[in-house]
Design a protein around this motif. Structure first.
Motif, short mmCIF file in Angstrom:
data_model
loop_
_atom_site.label_atom_id
_atom_site.label_comp_id
_atom_site.label_asym_id
_atom_site.label_seq_id
_atom_site.Cartn_x
_atom_site.Cartn_y
_atom_site.Cartn_z
N ARG A 243 -9.96 -25.88 3.99
CA ARG A 243 -10.70 -25.60 2.76
C ARG A 243 -11.10 -24.13 2.69
O ARG A 243 -11.00 -23.50 1.62
CB ARG A 243 -11.95 -26.49 2.71
N THR A 244 -11.53 -23.57 3.80
CA THR A 244 -11.92 -22.16 3.84
C THR A 244 -10.77 -21.25 3.46
O THR A 244 -10.93 -20.29 2.70
CB THR A 244 -12.44 -21.80 5.24
N LEU A 245 -9.59 -21.55 3.98
CA LEU A 245 -8.43 -20.71 3.69
C LEU A 245 -8.05 -20.78 2.22
O LEU A 245 -7.70 -19.77 1.61
CB LEU A 245 -7.25 -21.15 4.56
N ALA A 246 -8.14 -21.97 1.63
CA ALA A 246 -7.81 -22.12 0.21
C ALA A 246 -8.83 -21.42 -0.67
O ALA A 246 -8.48 -20.81 -1.69
CB ALA A 246 -7.71 -23.60 -0.14
N GLN A 247 -10.11 -21.49 -0.31
CA GLN A 247 -11.16 -20.89 -1.12
C GLN A 247 -11.21 -19.37 -0.99
O GLN A 247 -11.64 -18.69 -1.91
CB GLN A 247 -12.52 -21.48 -0.74
N SER A 248 -10.77 -18.84 0.13
CA SER A 248 -10.87 -17.40 0.35
C SER A 248 -9.59 -16.65 -0.01
O SER A 248 -9.64 -15.59 -0.64
CB SER A 248 -11.23 -17.12 1.81
N ALA A 249 -8.44 -17.18 0.39
CA ALA A 249 -7.17 -16.47 0.20
C ALA A 249 -6.27 -17.12 -0.83
O ALA A 249 -5.11 -16.72 -0.99
CB ALA A 249 -6.43 -16.35 1.52
N ASN A 305 -11.44 -16.10 -5.50
CA ASN A 305 -12.06 -16.68 -4.32
C ASN A 305 -13.49 -17.12 -4.62
O ASN A 305 -14.16 -16.58 -5.51
CB ASN A 305 -12.02 -15.67 -3.17
N LEU A 306 -13.95 -18.09 -3.85
CA LEU A 306 -15.29 -18.68 -4.04
C LEU A 306 -16.29 -18.16 -3.02
O LEU A 306 -17.39 -18.71 -2.92
CB LEU A 306 -15.20 -20.20 -3.94
N GLN A 307 -15.95 -17.10 -2.28
CA GLN A 307 -16.83 -16.59 -1.24
C GLN A 307 -17.22 -15.13 -1.45
O GLN A 307 -17.61 -14.44 -0.51
CB GLN A 307 -16.14 -16.75 0.12
#
Length: 339
Positions: A243-249, A305-307
């Motif tokens: 999930r982190t990889l999809a939301q950031s990159a 991105n969401l971050q």
């Protein structure tokens, strides 16, 4: 009866010596005193008092925010560059192989005095060796002893050897071609140094082909790091990493998550721990556990991105040390490949 009582008292005294007994040494007296004090304290304290004391002063340790980090890498695309000693060694092996092979019996293929024989003599005179890629050398010449490769000689460079072989193939193809109006061109291998290397484009995956590249992102605070985010309730570490990889990159990448267990971790302690007034829990910092991943195709995209990330780079291990915090790098460097 009295004698029996005295005997019993004597046995009891031997089993439980008194501190006032002259037969007990000083150190043993002190030990017995501490034991008696501890026993008295235990008997005095009631269970209700001990339980109330424990409940009145609860011990709550500081907590950490658990994060999932992703070490996304692009593997090397070509073999590594050779060291100068390796180049000289391979060049030496080529010349040694030329000497050990049997001489070419040209008269078996070319009749003496024919145009083919004259053409062969011309090529040999031009080359003075069996192939162009190892430089001119004639074992029967007066300078046959001078066969050592000088330091910095271009004959040892793989690029020069490839170019000489291609030129030799082109000259042979053009000499035997029926159409003399068109020059034959042999495709050359792609260069090891790309345009992205020349321009210093850190966002391109087509750079540093012999090295492993890693994706780094920059937060709004200006810190470079691997993509990471807190693990949500009900998530495993691998699910949080995906999930982190999809939301950031972004999702415009074909990636493969390596394994289900972290390859390393990083602990960040807050300078001043923050206490939540509602729960009373003190947050001491962050603990980030890194999962390894590989990129097959695609490219990172942080536009949506969401971050609140501001930038990204594809960097090698040596380059990462120049961008991240020294403490952060000391915790992640052992996860990274030297090549």
């Amino acid at each position: 009866m009295s004698t029996g009582s005295n005997g019993v008292r004597r046995i009891v005294s031997l089993l439980r010596p008194s501190r006032l007994d002259s037969g007990v040494c000083t150190s043993c007296r002190e030990t017995l005193g501490r034991r008696n004090y501890a026993s008295a304290a235990t008997e005095t304290a009631s269970p209700s008092e001990s339980s109330s004391a424990t409940s009145t002063f609860p011990v709550v340790g500081p907590s950490y925010t658990i994060k999932a980090g992703v070490v996304l890498s692009r593997p090397p695309q070509v073999t590594r560059d050779l060291e100068p000693f390796e180049k000289a060694y391979y060049f030496y092996q080529k010349r040694l192989n030329e000497r050990l092979t049997l001489p070419f019996t040209k008269y078996f293929y070319y009749k003496r005095g024919t145009p083919a024989d004259e053409d062969w003599k011309k090529k040999i005179l031009d080359r003075r060796t069996a192939s162009r890629d190892i430089g001119k050398y004639n074992a029967y010449d007066n300078d046959a002893w001078n066969d050592e490769l000088l330091l910095g000689a271009q004959e040892s460079e793989p690029g020069h050897q490839v170019e000489m072989l291609v030129q030799d193939a082109e000259s042979t193809a053009n000499a035997t071609s029926q159409d003399t109006s068109k020059k034959e061109e042999i495709p050359r291998p792609h260069p090891r140094v790309t345009e992205a290397d020349k321009k210093g484009d850190h966002k391109s995956l087509n750079r540093l082909l012999p090295r492993t590249l890693y994706l780094l992102v920059r937060s709004k605070e200006g810190f470079w790091k691997f993509p990471s985010s807190p693990v949500e309730v009900g998530e495993s570490l691998r699910q949080a990493a995906e999930r982190t990889l999809a939301q950031s990159a972004g999702v415009n990448m074909n990636t493969w998550m390596v394994g289900y267990h972290p390859a390393g971790h990083h602990v960040y302690n807050n300078i001043k721990p923050r206490t939540d007034s509602a729960t009373g829990v003190t947050n001491a910092g962050e603990k980030t556990f890194f999962m390894k991943s590989r990129i097959m195709t695609g490219q990172a995209d942080i536009s949506a991105n969401l971050q609140t990330l501001e930038d990204f780079k594809w960097l090698s291990k040596d380059e990462i040390a120049q961008f991240v915090n020294p403490h952060y790098y000391s915790n992640i460097k052992n996860m990274l490949s030297d090549r």
